[in-house]
Write a protein that holds these residues in place. Structure first.
Motif, PDB file in Angstrom:
ATOM      1  N   THR A 260       0.851  -1.187   0.000  1.00 32.99           N
ATOM      2  CA  THR A 260       0.000   0.000   0.000  1.00 32.99           C
ATOM      3  C   THR A 260       0.887   1.236   0.000  1.00 32.99           C
ATOM      4  O   THR A 260       1.765   1.378   0.866  1.00 32.99           O
ATOM      5  CB  THR A 260      -0.928   0.020   1.228  1.00 32.99           C
ATOM      6  OG1 THR A 260      -1.753  -1.154   1.210  1.00 32.99           O
ATOM      7  CG2 THR A 260      -1.813   1.245   1.227  1.00 32.99           C
ATOM      8  N   VAL A 261       0.678   2.114  -0.982  1.00 30.56           N
ATOM      9  CA  VAL A 261       1.526   3.294  -1.153  1.00 30.56           C
ATOM     10  C   VAL A 261       0.656   4.539  -1.048  1.00 30.56           C
ATOM     11  O   VAL A 261      -0.252   4.746  -1.849  1.00 30.56           O
ATOM     12  CB  VAL A 261       2.240   3.273  -2.521  1.00 30.56           C
ATOM     13  CG1 VAL A 261       3.161   4.476  -2.665  1.00 30.56           C
ATOM     14  CG2 VAL A 261       3.024   1.978  -2.700  1.00 30.56           C
ATOM     15  N   GLU A 262       0.937   5.355  -0.035  1.00 27.11           N
ATOM     16  CA  GLU A 262       0.225   6.617   0.143  1.00 27.11           C
ATOM     17  C   GLU A 262       1.096   7.743  -0.401  1.00 27.11           C
ATOM     18  O   GLU A 262       2.264   7.883  -0.018  1.00 27.11           O
ATOM     19  CB  GLU A 262      -0.098   6.845   1.618  1.00 27.11           C
ATOM     20  CG  GLU A 262      -1.083   5.816   2.175  1.00 27.11           C
ATOM     21  CD  GLU A 262      -1.429   6.062   3.629  1.00 27.11           C
ATOM     22  OE1 GLU A 262      -0.847   6.987   4.245  1.00 27.11           O
ATOM     23  OE2 GLU A 262      -2.287   5.320   4.162  1.00 27.11           O
ATOM     24  N   ILE A 263       0.524   8.533  -1.307  1.00 27.98           N
ATOM     25  CA  ILE A 263       1.254   9.592  -1.996  1.00 27.98           C
ATOM     26  C   ILE A 263       0.691  10.935  -1.551  1.00 27.98           C
ATOM     27  O   ILE A 263      -0.336  11.387  -2.053  1.00 27.98           O
ATOM     28  CB  ILE A 263       1.126   9.435  -3.520  1.00 27.98           C
ATOM     29  CG1 ILE A 263       1.500   7.999  -3.948  1.00 27.98           C
ATOM     30  CG2 ILE A 263       2.006  10.452  -4.242  1.00 27.98           C
ATOM     31  CD1 ILE A 263       1.186   7.694  -5.396  1.00 27.98           C
ATOM     32  N   PRO A 264       1.332  11.593  -0.584  1.00 31.26           N
ATOM     33  CA  PRO A 264       0.854  12.905  -0.132  1.00 31.26           C
ATOM     34  C   PRO A 264       1.206  13.982  -1.151  1.00 31.26           C
ATOM     35  O   PRO A 264       1.950  13.739  -2.108  1.00 31.26           O
ATOM     36  CB  PRO A 264       1.597  13.109   1.188  1.00 31.26           C
ATOM     37  CG  PRO A 264       2.875  12.353   0.996  1.00 31.26           C
ATOM     38  CD  PRO A 264       2.539  11.166   0.146  1.00 31.26           C
ATOM     39  N   ALA A 265       0.671  15.162  -0.950  1.00 29.55           N
ATOM     40  CA  ALA A 265       0.932  16.257  -1.885  1.00 29.55           C
ATOM     41  C   ALA A 265       2.398  16.678  -1.876  1.00 29.55           C
ATOM     42  O   ALA A 265       2.935  17.123  -2.894  1.00 29.55           O
ATOM     43  CB  ALA A 265       0.032  17.445  -1.556  1.00 29.55           C
ATOM     44  N   THR A 266       3.043  16.543  -0.727  1.00 28.67           N
ATOM     45  CA  THR A 266       4.466  16.893  -0.605  1.00 28.67           C
ATOM     46  C   THR A 266       5.145  15.914   0.339  1.00 28.67           C
ATOM     47  O   THR A 266       4.482  15.186   1.083  1.00 28.67           O
ATOM     48  CB  THR A 266       4.661  18.318  -0.053  1.00 28.67           C
ATOM     49  OG1 THR A 266       4.060  18.394   1.253  1.00 28.67           O
ATOM     50  CG2 THR A 266       4.026  19.366  -0.965  1.00 28.67           C
ATOM     51  N   GLY A 267       6.470  15.917   0.324  1.00 24.91           N
ATOM     52  CA  GLY A 267       7.228  15.125   1.287  1.00 24.91           C
ATOM     53  C   GLY A 267       7.456  13.694   0.853  1.00 24.91           C
ATOM     54  O   GLY A 267       7.237  13.315  -0.303  1.00 24.91           O
TER      55      GLY A 267
END
Length: 281
Positions: A260-267
């Motif tokens: 499971t890969v969570e891709i935030p807007a930054t960081g």
């Protein structure tokens, strides 16, 4: 003599016959590089994580494949996180790796312990036509096999990977490459694995990861490459963020894995999974 404890876990699965096996060595101080390399070769998994000291929320970690040190390894980090949760308790741990600072949050959800790593800041560059053509030739693939909506790229989230997306699932299912030729190319280019993917839907990817530079034909679950892919999709604006994607890997090898890969807007990119013990004879 520096004695440590070696744990054997399979990451990104709830079944020891699935996922990617990893060694997790824990000691008060890290052994020398030669000793870590020897232990990793003896363990024989695609990577072994070496972690010190034995207590506390701040640890130093190094990663070794059977043939070389790698800057960062996702599945061994998830395995290490589960070991930390089991031996020290759930919470947030800070790992100092050769690639930089990586945090790991360990928590128990419904009786299942899960670890979530946050990668270093991802980045990507385009891949040259020469590199692409060399790798395609080693794979026995054609340029027409590639998915133009996800251009080839070198992607990084702690280690460098070459992302190649195909337009047909059958192309991904058939992987029979020239091991030594591909290894030579990847060593020259500083690549850890190939991230070969087929996009099933907006949020589901299938992946295969050749790892010849580590002496491994294929990785059944590659957390570092998953983070690199997530970073590339975001930075190249190929996905709307924030987003969560599922990567299915290892199925063709008979070791199904779920990342499971969570891709935030930054960081940094967040990669989640669990790990279970591997019984040895």
């Amino acid at each position: 003599m520096n004695f440590g404890t070696l744990y054997r876990k399979s990451a990104f699965t709830d079944n020891p016959k699935g996922g990617n096996p990893a060694g997790v060595w824990v000691g008060e101080t890290l052994p020398s590089g030669d000793v870590m390399q020897r232990i990793a070769a003896e363990v024989g998994y695609s990577e072994t994580a070496f972690m010190a000291p034995t207590t506390g929320y701040y640890r130093t970690v190094r990663y070794y494949s059977p043939e070389m040190e790698v800057t960062f390894c996702g599945h061994a980090t998830i395995a290490a996180g589960i070991v930390l949760g089991e031996t020290e308790g759930d919470g947030k741990y800070q790992l100092t790796t050769a690639a930089g600072e990586v945090s790991v949050i360990v928590q128990n959800e419904g009786g299942v312990r899960e670890a979530a790593l946050t990668s270093v800041e991802p980045k990507y560059t385009g891949a040259s036509d020469v590199l692409i053509n060399e790798v395609l030739s080693a794979l026995g693939w054609q340029p027409s096999d590639l998915d133009g909506s996800i251009p080839p790229a070198r992607a990084y989230a702690g280690a460098w990977h070459l992302v190649l997306a195909v337009n047909d699932q059958n192309r991904l299912a058939k992987l029979n490459y020239d091991f030594e030729r591909l290894k030579t190319i990847m060593l020259r280019e500083g690549l850890t694995t190939l991230q070969l993917v087929w996009r099933e839907s907006a949020d589901v990817f299938h992946s295969r990861n050749p790892f010849p530079v580590g002496g491994v034909v294929e990785d059944p679950a590659t957390g570092a490459a998953a983070a690199a892919l997530g970073g590339y999709l975001r930075e190249a604006e190929l996905i709307t963020v924030p987003a969560t994607i599922l990567i299915r890997q290892g199925e063709a090898m008979g070791r199904p894995s779920r990342l499971t890969v969570e891709i935030p807007a930054t960081g940094g990119i967040v990669v989640k999974g669990t790990a279970v013990p591997i019984e040895t004879e």
